[in-house]
Scaffold this motif. Structure first.
Motif, PDB file in Angstrom:
ATOM      1  N   PHE A 103      15.089  -8.483   1.980  1.00 35.54           N
ATOM      2  CA  PHE A 103      14.110  -8.852   3.105  1.00 35.54           C
ATOM      3  C   PHE A 103      13.706  -7.652   3.928  1.00 35.54           C
ATOM      4  N   VAL A 104      14.731  -6.770   4.240  1.00 32.38           N
ATOM      5  CA  VAL A 104      14.680  -5.496   4.946  1.00 32.38           C
ATOM      6  C   VAL A 104      13.605  -4.352   4.216  1.00 32.38           C
ATOM      7  N   PHE A 105      14.082  -4.490   2.730  1.00 34.56           N
ATOM      8  CA  PHE A 105      13.133  -3.507   1.862  1.00 34.56           C
ATOM      9  C   PHE A 105      11.818  -3.793   1.957  1.00 34.56           C
ATOM     10  N   LEU A 106      11.461  -4.816   1.652  1.00 34.16           N
ATOM     11  CA  LEU A 106      10.234  -5.456   1.447  1.00 34.16           C
ATOM     12  C   LEU A 106       9.406  -5.315   2.502  1.00 34.16           C
ATOM     13  N   SER A 107      10.021  -5.816   4.032  1.00 32.26           N
ATOM     14  CA  SER A 107       9.180  -5.677   5.109  1.00 32.26           C
ATOM     15  C   SER A 107       8.938  -4.204   5.575  1.00 32.26           C
ATOM     16  N   ASP A 108       9.898  -3.287   5.312  1.00 34.48           N
ATOM     17  CA  ASP A 108       9.711  -1.850   5.752  1.00 34.48           C
ATOM     18  C   ASP A 108       8.753  -1.209   4.957  1.00 34.48           C
ATOM     19  N   ASN A 109       8.702  -1.292   3.508  1.00 35.73           N
ATOM     20  CA  ASN A 109       7.777  -0.922   2.716  1.00 35.73           C
ATOM     21  C   ASN A 109       6.453  -1.209   2.911  1.00 35.73           C
ATOM     22  N   ILE A 110       6.312  -2.502   3.203  1.00 36.67           N
ATOM     23  CA  ILE A 110       4.946  -3.236   3.023  1.00 36.67           C
ATOM     24  C   ILE A 110       4.202  -2.638   4.555  1.00 36.67           C
ATOM     25  N   LYS A 111       5.260  -2.659   5.594  1.00 36.38           N
ATOM     26  CA  LYS A 111       4.804  -2.055   6.959  1.00 36.38           C
ATOM     27  C   LYS A 111       4.335  -0.648   6.607  1.00 36.38           C
ATOM     28  N   GLN A 112       5.063   0.267   6.167  1.00 31.59           N
ATOM     29  CA  GLN A 112       4.678   1.895   6.074  1.00 31.59           C
ATOM     30  C   GLN A 112       3.261   1.826   5.271  1.00 31.59           C
ATOM     31  N   VAL A 113       3.093   1.058   4.152  1.00 31.84           N
ATOM     32  CA  VAL A 113       1.890   0.891   3.543  1.00 31.84           C
ATOM     33  C   VAL A 113       0.923   0.623   4.438  1.00 31.84           C
ATOM     34  N   VAL A 114       0.756  -0.478   5.132  1.00 28.02           N
ATOM     35  CA  VAL A 114      -0.162  -1.055   6.006  1.00 28.02           C
ATOM     36  C   VAL A 114      -0.431  -0.023   7.099  1.00 28.02           C
ATOM     37  N   GLU A 115       0.568   0.485   7.861  1.00 23.39           N
ATOM     38  CA  GLU A 115       0.403   1.371   8.813  1.00 23.39           C
ATOM     39  C   GLU A 115      -0.154   2.764   8.521  1.00 23.39           C
ATOM     40  N   ALA A 116      -0.035   3.240   7.276  1.00 27.09           N
ATOM     41  CA  ALA A 116      -0.260   4.432   6.803  1.00 27.09           C
ATOM     42  C   ALA A 116      -1.544   4.320   6.068  1.00 27.09           C
ATOM     43  N   ALA A 117      -2.435   3.083   5.688  1.00 22.84           N
ATOM     44  CA  ALA A 117      -3.531   2.887   5.077  1.00 22.84           C
ATOM     45  C   ALA A 117      -4.626   3.735   5.512  1.00 22.84           C
ATOM     46  N   ASN A 118      -4.896   4.069   6.826  1.00 31.96           N
ATOM     47  CA  ASN A 118      -6.117   4.728   7.146  1.00 31.96           C
ATOM     48  C   ASN A 118      -6.196   6.293   6.906  1.00 31.96           C
ATOM     49  N   ALA A 119      -4.562   6.580   6.837  1.00 31.44           N
ATOM     50  CA  ALA A 119      -4.485   8.000   6.460  1.00 31.44           C
ATOM     51  C   ALA A 119      -4.279   8.467   4.964  1.00 31.44           C
ATOM     52  N   THR A 120      -4.184   7.245   4.337  1.00 25.97           N
ATOM     53  CA  THR A 120      -3.844   7.484   2.764  1.00 25.97           C
ATOM     54  C   THR A 120      -5.084   8.130   2.030  1.00 25.97           C
ATOM     55  N   THR A 121      -4.923   9.095   1.263  1.00 28.17           N
ATOM     56  CA  THR A 121      -6.024   9.629   0.721  1.00 28.17           C
ATOM     57  C   THR A 121      -5.808   9.477  -0.913  1.00 28.17           C
ATOM     58  N   SER A 122      -6.866  10.017  -1.774  1.00 23.96           N
ATOM     59  CA  SER A 122      -6.618  10.027  -3.141  1.00 23.96           C
ATOM     60  C   SER A 122      -6.097  11.386  -3.659  1.00 23.96           C
ATOM     61  N   SER A 123      -5.709  12.046  -2.752  1.00 25.83           N
ATOM     62  CA  SER A 123      -5.295  13.660  -3.119  1.00 25.83           C
ATOM     63  C   SER A 123      -3.608  13.514  -3.038  1.00 25.83           C
ATOM     64  N   CYS A 124      -2.893  13.788  -3.944  1.00 21.85           N
ATOM     65  CA  CYS A 124      -1.482  13.681  -4.168  1.00 21.85           C
ATOM     66  C   CYS A 124      -0.858  14.968  -4.226  1.00 21.85           C
ATOM     67  N   GLN A 125      -0.934  15.835  -3.230  1.00 21.00           N
ATOM     68  CA  GLN A 125      -0.170  17.198  -3.238  1.00 21.00           C
ATOM     69  C   GLN A 125       1.255  17.075  -3.231  1.00 21.00           C
ATOM     70  N   VAL A 126       1.652  18.334  -3.355  1.00 19.61           N
ATOM     71  CA  VAL A 126       3.388  18.421  -3.281  1.00 19.61           C
ATOM     72  C   VAL A 126       3.742  17.989  -1.747  1.00 19.61           C
ATOM     73  N   ASN A 127       4.922  17.223  -1.608  1.00 19.46           N
ATOM     74  CA  ASN A 127       5.388  16.718  -0.432  1.00 19.46           C
ATOM     75  C   ASN A 127       6.972  17.015  -0.582  1.00 19.46           C
ATOM     76  N   HIS A 128       7.601  17.390   0.379  1.00 20.72           N
ATOM     77  CA  HIS A 128       8.831  17.531   0.382  1.00 20.72           C
ATOM     78  C   HIS A 128       9.422  16.650   1.787  1.00 20.72           C
ATOM     79  N   THR A 129       8.547  16.419   2.726  1.00 20.24           N
ATOM     80  CA  THR A 129       9.433  15.602   3.607  1.00 20.24           C
ATOM     81  C   THR A 129       8.763  14.220   3.493  1.00 20.24           C
ATOM     82  N   ASN A 130       7.638  14.124   4.437  1.00 22.06           N
ATOM     83  CA  ASN A 130       6.510  12.865   4.348  1.00 22.06           C
ATOM     84  C   ASN A 130       5.266  13.131   4.910  1.00 22.06           C
TER      85      ASN A 130
END
Length: 393
Positions: free
Chosen positions: A159-186
């Protein structure tokens, strides 16, 4: 497994006859083979699951949220000690699973029952020891209680995993890009606040209830296969990203600090979450004598995934690794899709983990219900258990 004579007796004798004894016979402890049958769910025979279906369920039951946390576990143990410890734990887990199934087969033949649950294995095993015989019922109840607590706990995590991950995807939607650069934190720097996580849990609640209305593992096999496919795709993307972004030379501690090793052990134990579904899966096989092969193949794949993802993820992200490797993935649509795919797989896994407490509790109640009300009460109890899981959070 058991001796060949025992296996033959199990498949050809009265234990798997054309009468197809019901699941309640095996779930509720009985004094002997004369227990009346109930139509809760048939076991084995033509209605049982095949080799491939059982293997799919075993993989689905073991590949869950714990897998994504293993890179952090390897960090706590060290780059060398972590993988070695995971291998040892995998060997011990497979040995214990095989021993459990072997004891179940032996006691099933001895008590002339089609199959046994965890509680019954404990009960009838204790009855073979004179000074434990009078306490055998308490042994059964204790095992069942621990199984219920463990499996309901897994369901709460889902329950927690699904809610937290879907929440992250929704809240980050406006900042999500098509460029997948190297990332070490978030890389999710711009978040648009949305609903509280509990609102997302409430949204998933009716879907979980509908999912657990399917009590037969044979009917869940297609969903498990689909979930395995999408989770495989998401894991492939995680592997590719981790491989491509490993920085050489690798300067990571080979052995972690002693005070961090218990953290590794806790995460690794949680990852090996499938032992609770071993006997239910074996009980539903068309040919239960082949379950050992399923066990070796399935757990071999699972252990390989645990060791490889834990090691590669730690090598890629090093000291920056998060509690879940998905937290370190870039904020681009490709890896947001990885989260969504994995969420779907976890959603299906909920049904398998929920199957264990439902298998223990529901038949006990249905034995006191008239045949007319069996189905409505069954569905009502399943709904109630899912709601209880939701409110625990």
């Amino acid at each position: 497994m058991m001796a060949s004579s025992d296996v033959d007796g199990r498949t050809e004798g009265s234990l798997f006859s054309d009468q197809n004894p019901s699941e309640t016979d095996s779930l509720c402890p009985s004094p002997g083979p004369s227990r009346p049958q109930r139509n809760y769910e048939r076991i084995g025979g033509r209605t049982g699951t095949s080799f491939c279906q059982t293997l799919i369920h075993l993989l689905k039951g073991n590949i869950g949220t714990g897998l994504l946390g293993l890179p952090l576990a390897v960090k706590n143990a060290g780059l060398v000690l972590g993988p070695v410890s995971l291998l040892v734990m995998g060997i011990i887990a497979v040995h214990c699973m095989k021993l459990l199934v072997k004891c179940s087969h032996h006691l099933s033949a001895k008590m002339n029952q089609p199959s046994m649950t965890y509680g019954e294995v404990m009960q009838y095993g204790m009855e073979n020891v004179s000074w434990l015989r009078s306490r055998s019922r308490w042994g059964s109840r204790t095992v069942n209680l621990f199984l219920i607590i463990t499996q309901i706990g897994f369901c709460c995590v889902y329950f927690v995993f699904l809610s937290d991950n879907i929440k992250q995807v929704v809240e980050a939607a406006n900042a999500t890009t098509s460029s997948c650069q190297v990332n070490h934190t978030n890389q999710t720097d711009v978040l648009v606040p949305s609903f509280d996580s509990r609102i997302y849990m409430l949204f998933f609640l009716p879907f979980f209830i509908v999912l657990v209305f399917t009590p037969n593992l044979k009917f869940l096999a297609p969903l498990s296969l689909l979930a395995n496919l999408v989770m495989t795709l998401s894991l492939i993307l995680i592997y590719v990203y981790s491989f491509m972004n490993i920085t050489f030379p690798i300067d990571l501690p080979k052995v972690g600090r002693a005070k961090d090793y218990p953290l590794f052990f806790g995460t690794a134990i949680f990852a090996f979450e499938g032992i609770g579904v071993v006997l239910p899966l074996e009980n539903k096989m068309q040919q239960p004598q082949k379950f050992t092969q399923v066990l070796y193949v399935g757990m071999g794949i699972v252990t390989f995934l645990y060791i490889s993802l834990g090691t590669i993820g730690y090598m890629c992200f090093g000291e920056h690794i998060g509690g879940s490797i998905t937290l370190n993935l870039p904020n681009c649509w490709t890896y947001q899709a990885v989260k969504l795919l994995y969420c779907f797989g976890i959603f299906i896994t909920f049904a398998l983990q929920f199957y264990v407490p439902a298998e223990i509790l529901i038949p006990q109640v249905l034995t006191h219900v008239s045949e007319r009300w069996v189905k409505p009460v069954d569905l009502l109890l399943r709904t109630f258990l899912v709601i209880i899981t939701f409110f625990i959070l």
